[in-house]
Design an enzyme around this catalytic site. Structure first.
Site, PDB file in Angstrom:
ATOM      1  N   ARG A 129      -6.500 -10.950  15.813  1.00 47.01           N
ATOM      2  CA  ARG A 129      -6.316  -9.513  15.659  1.00 47.01           C
ATOM      3  C   ARG A 129      -7.592  -8.859  15.160  1.00 47.01           C
ATOM      4  O   ARG A 129      -8.229  -9.371  14.245  1.00 47.01           O
ATOM      5  CB  ARG A 129      -5.269  -9.320  14.558  1.00 47.01           C
ATOM      6  N   ASP A 159       8.578   2.703  10.467  1.00 39.34           N
ATOM      7  CA  ASP A 159       7.601   2.073   9.580  1.00 39.34           C
ATOM      8  C   ASP A 159       6.211   2.443  10.105  1.00 39.34           C
ATOM      9  O   ASP A 159       5.868   2.147  11.258  1.00 39.34           O
ATOM     10  CB  ASP A 159       7.826   0.555   9.597  1.00 39.34           C
ATOM     11  N   PHE A 212       7.997  -6.250  12.084  1.00 41.52           N
ATOM     12  CA  PHE A 212       7.392  -6.948  10.951  1.00 41.52           C
ATOM     13  C   PHE A 212       8.525  -7.568  10.123  1.00 41.52           C
ATOM     14  O   PHE A 212       9.500  -6.880   9.786  1.00 41.52           O
ATOM     15  CB  PHE A 212       6.574  -5.965  10.112  1.00 41.52           C
TER      16      PHE A 212
HETATM   17  C1  LIG Z   1       1.943  -4.653   6.181  1.00 41.32           C
HETATM   18  C2  LIG Z   1       3.324  -4.281   6.552  1.00 41.32           C
HETATM   19  C3  LIG Z   1       4.329  -4.181   5.584  1.00 41.32           C
HETATM   20  C4  LIG Z   1       4.034  -4.640   4.190  1.00 41.32           C
HETATM   21  O1  LIG Z   1       5.036  -4.467   3.277  1.00 41.32           O
HETATM   22  P1  LIG Z   1       4.733  -4.740   1.732  1.00 41.32           P
HETATM   23  O2  LIG Z   1       5.969  -4.448   1.029  1.00 41.32           O
HETATM   24  O3  LIG Z   1       3.572  -3.874   1.367  1.00 41.32           O
HETATM   25  O4  LIG Z   1       4.292  -6.175   1.606  1.00 41.32           O
HETATM   26  C5  LIG Z   1       5.560  -3.685   5.965  1.00 41.32           C
HETATM   27  N1  LIG Z   1       5.798  -3.338   7.247  1.00 41.32           N
HETATM   28  C6  LIG Z   1       4.858  -3.458   8.207  1.00 41.32           C
HETATM   29  C7  LIG Z   1       5.170  -3.057   9.603  1.00 41.32           C
HETATM   30  C8  LIG Z   1       3.602  -3.951   7.887  1.00 41.32           C
HETATM   31  O5  LIG Z   1       2.675  -4.090   8.826  1.00 41.32           O
END
Ligand SMILES: *Cc1c(COP(=O)(O)O)cnc(C)c1O
Length: 411
Positions: free
Chosen positions: A370, A197, A126
């Protein structure tokens, strides 16, 4: 399709989580398959937030920090999340956003291996995780090599100079779930630390952080945890790492004694050292209330149902592959999160047409549609009805209407 409708009805009848659905607001006629992006609203949450606003804030005012235990919200919510992700209650805290928590745990990891110079991640991770690593490297005058590689090359990238491996357990595009245990072990075999994550894991299936010997983790409160838009995120720091890193976002709430008001920073001896400032009480109240659902419904049942939901969806979608959909989600259960994704060259317009038809999924560039399945509130009949509406759109080519090609700011 008809036999699948019957199968879905049978699965709904024997669903162990059937009664969970009634605990969510779900708009009439709408099939919501986007709980992986923004979880639905549990019915008991508005009253809880209203109480925090009207009684706690309105009447109790500042005494609420003690009287209504606002000050303990980050650790209280953290402990609830810990139960879902296989961590000790004292290892998790709810705070800040996922992006900010990436920053904090990544800098902590760098401190724990000061002699090493390489940060490894998946190039398809991400973006915010990759961006935060880039920002940190700028801050540190490009001291590090950012080794962002294709997933197949991760193992080769793990050399003896790697500080940390930063990965997302479930790929946000394809829904592929990585093997946390074996990858963590491989990273640790070369002396590297791991950060996972859990954005698409927490609340979707049981995670086993301690069992996998994970060092750090972060995740979102607004996806499968249903904490509401922009809900506070969480971070996990394994017990053995809680006293070594000197927080760089060294706010007063992470101080050993915030109300001593001393000029020198001295970090708390607990996971609290990774918090920064005053907690967002209203947002934490919503997240805390949502998490109570997990005291009634088990995360193991959620996983079992999630696999049945995604299996059924994949089966129902097979006849639609003639229209150009190609499944990019692994078929093996252990490699699957709680979403199913397809590539399609007209994915954006098709998803817009589907949303107009009352089935809410989403689109991820360049060509992925998705569908997220939230086991607490999605039914098996939802799955079949969603595919039936999609089939109609493909058959009639309704997606070709010009309004569906217009891109909005958020996809
Ligand atoms: C949704 C998502 C985020 C979002 O981060 P924010 O700081 O809440 O915007 C981070 N990492 C992953 C893998 C995600 O899917």
């Amino acid at each position: 399709m008809n036999s699948l409708f019957v199968k879905a009805q049978q699965l709904d009848q024997s669903d162990a989580l059937k009664s969970a659905r009634e605990r969510f607001f779900l708009p009439e006629g709408k099939i919501y398959l986007d709980g992986n992006s923004l979880g639905a609203l549990p019915t008991h949450v508005p009253a809880r937030v209203a109480d925090a606003v009207q009684r706690q804030w309105g009447e109790d005012l500042i005494s609420s920090w003690n009287k209504n235990a606002w000050i303990d919200l980050p650790t209280r919510v953290g402990a609830q999340i810990a139960a879902l992700i296989g961590a000790k209650p004292s290892e998790v805290v709810a705070c800040d956003s996922t992006s900010i928590n990436v920053f904090k745990v990544l800098l902590s990891a760098l401190q724990l291996r000061p002699e090493r110079r390489v940060i490894v991640s998946d190039i398809d991770n991400f973006p915010t995780d990759l961006y935060m690593a880039q920002g940190i490297n700028t801050l540190l005058e490009n001291r590090y090599e950012l080794r962002f590689v294709k997933r197949a090359d991760l193992e080769a990238a793990l050399t003896e100079d790697v500080v940390v491996l930063l990965l997302t357990e479930v790929d946000y595009r394809t829904g592929e779930r990585l093997n946390m245990k074996s990858i963590t072990a491989r990273a640790q075999a070369v002396g590297a630390l791991t950060i996972w994550d859990l954005a698409h894991s927490a609340g979707a299936f049981p995670v086993a952080l301690n069992d996998c010997n994970v060092d750090f983790a972060i995740g979102c409160g607004y996806k499968y945890l249903n904490g509401g838009p922009g809900a506070p995120a969480f971070l996990f720091v394994a017990e053995q790492h809680q006293s070594a890193p000197e927080p760089v976002l060294s706010g007063w709430m992470g101080h050993a004694a915030p109300f001593a008001f001393t000029p020198e920073y001295a970090p708390a001896a607990s996971v609290l050292r990774f918090t920064t400032g005053t907690p967002p009480v209203l947002a934490l109240t919503a997240l805390e209330a949502s998490l109570e659902l997990w005291q009634k419904f088990s995360i193991h049942s959620a996983r079992a149902k999630s696999l049945l939901l995604t299996d059924l969806f994949i089966e129902a979608m097979q006849p639609l592959e003639q229209y150009g959909f190609a499944c990019v989600t692994p078929l093996e259960h252990e490699k699957r999160g709680s979403q199913v994704s397809y590539t399609h060259e007209h994915g954006y317009a098709i998803m817009q047409a589907l949303i107009a038809a009352g089935v809410v999924g989403d689109f991820r560039a360049p060509d992925i549609v998705r569908f997220g399945f939230a086991p607490l509130y999605n039914s098996f009949s939802d799955v079949i009805e969603a595919v039936a509406r999609l089939e109609q759109i493909m058959k009639t080519q309704a997606w070709k209407a010009p309004e569906f090609a217009m891109k909005a700011k958020v996809t």
